[in-house]
Design a protein around this motif. Structure first.
Motif, PDB file in Angstrom:
ATOM      1  N   GLY A 172       0.795  -1.220   0.000  1.00 29.08           N
ATOM      2  CA  GLY A 172       0.000   0.000   0.000  1.00 29.08           C
ATOM      3  C   GLY A 172       0.828   1.269   0.000  1.00 29.08           C
ATOM      4  N   GLY A 173       2.129   1.151   0.102  1.00 32.52           N
ATOM      5  CA  GLY A 173       3.010   2.317   0.108  1.00 32.52           C
ATOM      6  C   GLY A 173       3.720   2.475  -1.217  1.00 32.52           C
ATOM      7  N   PRO A 174       4.660   3.410  -1.265  1.00 32.81           N
ATOM      8  CA  PRO A 174       5.432   3.578  -2.497  1.00 32.81           C
ATOM      9  C   PRO A 174       6.256   2.326  -2.804  1.00 32.81           C
ATOM     10  CG  PRO A 174       5.884   5.353  -0.925  1.00 32.81           C
ATOM     11  CD  PRO A 174       5.047   4.341  -0.224  1.00 32.81           C
ATOM     12  N   ALA A 175       6.489   2.104  -4.067  1.00 28.19           N
ATOM     13  CA  ALA A 175       7.319   0.977  -4.525  1.00 28.19           C
ATOM     14  C   ALA A 175       8.309   1.533  -5.540  1.00 28.19           C
ATOM     15  CB  ALA A 175       6.462  -0.129  -5.120  1.00 28.19           C
ATOM     16  N   GLN A 176       9.286   2.265  -5.030  1.00 27.33           N
ATOM     17  CA  GLN A 176      10.222   2.951  -5.913  1.00 27.33           C
ATOM     18  C   GLN A 176      11.318   2.021  -6.402  1.00 27.33           C
ATOM     19  OE1 GLN A 176      11.516   6.427  -3.764  1.00 27.33           O
ATOM     20  NE2 GLN A 176       9.687   7.552  -4.326  1.00 27.33           N
ATOM     21  N   ARG A 196      -0.936  -7.353 -13.192  1.00 29.39           N
ATOM     22  CA  ARG A 196      -1.546  -6.161 -12.610  1.00 29.39           C
ATOM     23  C   ARG A 196      -1.643  -5.158 -13.755  1.00 29.39           C
ATOM     24  NH1 ARG A 196      -3.879  -6.767  -7.635  1.00 29.39           N
ATOM     25  NH2 ARG A 196      -2.393  -7.461  -6.105  1.00 29.39           N
ATOM     26  N   PRO A 197      -2.855  -4.746 -14.125  1.00 25.82           N
ATOM     27  CA  PRO A 197      -2.977  -3.818 -15.253  1.00 25.82           C
ATOM     28  C   PRO A 197      -2.419  -2.439 -14.910  1.00 25.82           C
ATOM     29  CG  PRO A 197      -5.126  -4.230 -14.274  1.00 25.82           C
ATOM     30  CD  PRO A 197      -4.155  -5.129 -13.576  1.00 25.82           C
ATOM     31  N   TYR A 198      -1.863  -1.803 -15.905  1.00 27.82           N
ATOM     32  CA  TYR A 198      -1.376  -0.433 -15.766  1.00 27.82           C
ATOM     33  C   TYR A 198      -2.567   0.483 -15.558  1.00 27.82           C
ATOM     34  CZ  TYR A 198       0.650   4.065 -17.055  1.00 27.82           C
ATOM     35  OH  TYR A 198       1.046   5.367 -17.060  1.00 27.82           O
ATOM     36  N   GLN A 199      -2.484   1.396 -14.579  1.00 30.31           N
ATOM     37  CA  GLN A 199      -3.600   2.279 -14.233  1.00 30.31           C
ATOM     38  C   GLN A 199      -3.242   3.751 -14.371  1.00 30.31           C
ATOM     39  OE1 GLN A 199      -4.355   0.908 -10.214  1.00 30.31           O
ATOM     40  NE2 GLN A 199      -5.622  -0.769 -10.936  1.00 30.31           N
ATOM     41  N   GLY A 200      -2.148   4.058 -14.999  1.00 30.35           N
ATOM     42  CA  GLY A 200      -1.718   5.445 -15.140  1.00 30.35           C
ATOM     43  C   GLY A 200      -2.180   6.063 -16.446  1.00 30.35           C
ATOM     44  N   PRO A 201      -1.733   7.286 -16.701  1.00 22.83           N
ATOM     45  CA  PRO A 201      -2.140   7.989 -17.923  1.00 22.83           C
ATOM     46  C   PRO A 201      -1.524   7.379 -19.178  1.00 22.83           C
ATOM     47  CG  PRO A 201      -0.515   9.280 -16.720  1.00 22.83           C
ATOM     48  CD  PRO A 201      -0.847   8.091 -15.864  1.00 22.83           C
ATOM     49  N   GLY A 261       1.428   3.506 -10.859  1.00 20.05           N
ATOM     50  CA  GLY A 261       0.893   2.987 -12.114  1.00 20.05           C
ATOM     51  C   GLY A 261       0.263   1.612 -12.001  1.00 20.05           C
ATOM     52  N   TYR A 262       0.509   0.929 -10.879  1.00 16.80           N
ATOM     53  CA  TYR A 262       0.018  -0.434 -10.687  1.00 16.80           C
ATOM     54  C   TYR A 262      -0.471  -0.602  -9.253  1.00 16.80           C
ATOM     55  CZ  TYR A 262       2.701  -1.227 -14.916  1.00 16.80           C
ATOM     56  OH  TYR A 262       3.194  -1.145 -16.190  1.00 16.80           O
ATOM     57  N   GLU A 263      -1.518  -1.396  -9.083  1.00 13.77           N
ATOM     58  CA  GLU A 263      -1.998  -1.674  -7.737  1.00 13.77           C
ATOM     59  C   GLU A 263      -1.006  -2.587  -7.030  1.00 13.77           C
ATOM     60  OE1 GLU A 263      -5.335  -4.404  -5.918  1.00 13.77           O
ATOM     61  OE2 GLU A 263      -6.223  -2.728  -7.042  1.00 13.77           O
ATOM     62  N   MET A 264      -0.515  -2.128  -5.888  1.00 17.00           N
ATOM     63  CA  MET A 264       0.467  -2.898  -5.122  1.00 17.00           C
ATOM     64  C   MET A 264       0.111  -2.861  -3.639  1.00 17.00           C
ATOM     65  SD  MET A 264       3.981  -2.024  -7.143  1.00 17.00           S
ATOM     66  CE  MET A 264       4.830  -3.415  -6.413  1.00 17.00           C
ATOM     67  N   LYS A 265      -1.177  -3.029  -3.332  1.00 15.79           N
ATOM     68  CA  LYS A 265      -1.631  -2.925  -1.945  1.00 15.79           C
ATOM     69  C   LYS A 265      -1.521  -4.228  -1.171  1.00 15.79           C
ATOM     70  CE  LYS A 265      -6.499  -3.702  -3.006  1.00 15.79           C
ATOM     71  NZ  LYS A 265      -7.834  -3.168  -3.005  1.00 15.79           N
ATOM     72  N   GLU A 279      14.519  -9.633 -15.001  1.00 16.58           N
ATOM     73  CA  GLU A 279      13.301  -9.502 -14.208  1.00 16.58           C
ATOM     74  C   GLU A 279      13.664  -9.111 -12.780  1.00 16.58           C
ATOM     75  OE1 GLU A 279       9.760 -12.208 -14.775  1.00 16.58           O
ATOM     76  OE2 GLU A 279      10.501 -12.884 -12.834  1.00 16.58           O
ATOM     77  N   LEU A 280      12.825  -8.309 -12.175  1.00 23.24           N
ATOM     78  CA  LEU A 280      13.011  -7.848 -10.803  1.00 23.24           C
ATOM     79  C   LEU A 280      11.939  -8.482  -9.936  1.00 23.24           C
ATOM     80  CD1 LEU A 280      14.322  -5.826  -8.766  1.00 23.24           C
ATOM     81  CD2 LEU A 280      12.674  -4.142  -9.582  1.00 23.24           C
ATOM     82  N   LEU A 281      12.334  -9.033  -8.808  1.00 26.15           N
ATOM     83  CA  LEU A 281      11.382  -9.603  -7.865  1.00 26.15           C
ATOM     84  C   LEU A 281      11.345  -8.707  -6.641  1.00 26.15           C
ATOM     85  CD1 LEU A 281       9.451 -11.889  -7.088  1.00 26.15           C
ATOM     86  CD2 LEU A 281      11.410 -13.079  -6.093  1.00 26.15           C
ATOM     87  N   LEU A 282      10.159  -8.159  -6.347  1.00 27.10           N
ATOM     88  CA  LEU A 282       9.960  -7.325  -5.166  1.00 27.10           C
ATOM     89  C   LEU A 282       9.128  -8.114  -4.171  1.00 27.10           C
ATOM     90  CD1 LEU A 282       8.957  -3.920  -6.827  1.00 27.10           C
ATOM     91  CD2 LEU A 282      11.192  -4.562  -5.921  1.00 27.10           C
ATOM     92  N   ASN A 283       9.671  -8.368  -3.011  1.00 31.89           N
ATOM     93  CA  ASN A 283       8.915  -9.036  -1.966  1.00 31.89           C
ATOM     94  C   ASN A 283       8.373  -7.947  -1.039  1.00 31.89           C
ATOM     95  OD1 ASN A 283       7.731 -10.963  -0.426  1.00 31.89           O
ATOM     96  ND2 ASN A 283       9.604 -11.620   0.587  1.00 31.89           N
ATOM     97  N   VAL A 284       7.101  -7.636  -1.190  1.00 31.19           N
ATOM     98  CA  VAL A 284       6.476  -6.518  -0.492  1.00 31.19           C
ATOM     99  C   VAL A 284       5.929  -6.995   0.856  1.00 31.19           C
ATOM    100  CG1 VAL A 284       4.654  -4.774  -0.610  1.00 31.19           C
ATOM    101  CG2 VAL A 284       5.913  -5.408  -2.681  1.00 31.19           C
ATOM    102  N   PRO A 285       6.482  -6.478   1.951  1.00 30.71           N
ATOM    103  CA  PRO A 285       5.988  -6.887   3.269  1.00 30.71           C
ATOM    104  C   PRO A 285       4.686  -6.173   3.610  1.00 30.71           C
ATOM    105  CG  PRO A 285       7.790  -5.327   3.522  1.00 30.71           C
ATOM    106  CD  PRO A 285       7.625  -5.578   2.049  1.00 30.71           C
ATOM    107  N   PRO A 286       3.911  -6.721   4.554  1.00 28.33           N
ATOM    108  CA  PRO A 286       2.687  -6.033   4.974  1.00 28.33           C
ATOM    109  C   PRO A 286       3.037  -4.729   5.683  1.00 28.33           C
ATOM    110  CG  PRO A 286       3.016  -8.039   6.267  1.00 28.33           C
ATOM    111  CD  PRO A 286       4.109  -7.975   5.243  1.00 28.33           C
ATOM    112  N   ALA A 287       2.112  -3.777   5.625  1.00 30.97           N
ATOM    113  CA  ALA A 287       2.295  -2.518   6.352  1.00 30.97           C
ATOM    114  C   ALA A 287       2.305  -2.819   7.834  1.00 30.97           C
ATOM    115  CB  ALA A 287       1.189  -1.537   5.992  1.00 30.97           C
TER     116      ALA A 287
END
Length: 141
Positions: free
Chosen positions: A7-11, A50-55, A85-89, A128-136
Motif C-alpha cells: 500500500g506504500g510507495p514501490a520505488q 496487474r494492469p497499468y492504471q496510469g495515464p 501505475g500499478y496496484e500494489m496494496k 526480471e526484478l522480484l519485489l517481496n512486499v511486506p505487509p504494512a
C-alpha cells in the motif's frame, strides 16, 4: 527511497546505459525518464498481471526536449514509483519485467528529433526484478 510496504510507495531505479562507442539520443517517451505517460513494465502478483492504471497519451512528432543525450559508455537514471501505475496494496512477491522498447534512438550524429515515420526503435535488455512486499506495520499478515 522509502521502505517497501504493501500500500506504500514501490520505488525502483530505471537506468538506461549507452554501451556504444558514440553518444546517442534516446526518446524519453514511455520510459521512466519522462515519468508516467504509458507503460514499459509488466507487473505480476501471484502469477497474475496487474494492469497499468496510469495515464496514456497519443502523440504527434516529438520535440528536441523529449530526447535525452547519453554519452558513449555512460548512463542516465530515473526513480519511478510502481505504485503510481500499478496496484500494489497486497503483501507478497511482485514480478517486474521491462516489456517495452525505446521508441526512437538516434546514433552516430543522426539528427533528433525525427518525425514518427522515421523513428528507429531499440530493444531494451533487462532482467526480471522480484519485489517481496511486506505487509504494512500493524496490518494483518
Amino acid at each position: 527511497m522509502p521502505p517497501l510496504v504493501a500500500g506504500g510507495p514501490a520505488q525502483i531505479r530505471f537506468t538506461l546505459r549507452n554501451t556504444t562507442d558514440a553518444p546517442i539520443q534516446a526518446l524519453r517517451w514511455n520510459t521512466p525518464l519522462e515519468g508516467w505517460r504509458g507503460t514499459i513494465f509488466q507487473v505480476k502478483f501471484q502469477g497474475f498481471d496487474r494492469p497499468y492504471q496510469g495515464p496514456m497519451f497519443k502523440r504527434g512528432d516529438p520535440g528536441r526536449e523529449e530526447y535525452v543525450e547519453i554519452p558513449a559508455g555512460k548512463s542516465v537514471s530515473a526513480v519511478v514509483d510502481l505504485a503510481q501505475g500499478y496496484e500494489m496494496k497486497n503483501p507478497g512477491p511482485y514480478q517486474v519485467k521491462v516489456t517495452g522498447s525505446l521508441q526512437d534512438v538516434a546514433t552516430g550524429g543522426e539528427p533528433a528529433p525525427r518525425s514518427l515515420e522515421r523513428h528507429q526503435p531499440a530493444a531494451l535488455s533487462c532482467g526480471e526484478l522480484l519485489l517481496n512486499v511486506p505487509p504494512a506495520e500493524g496490518a494483518p499478515s
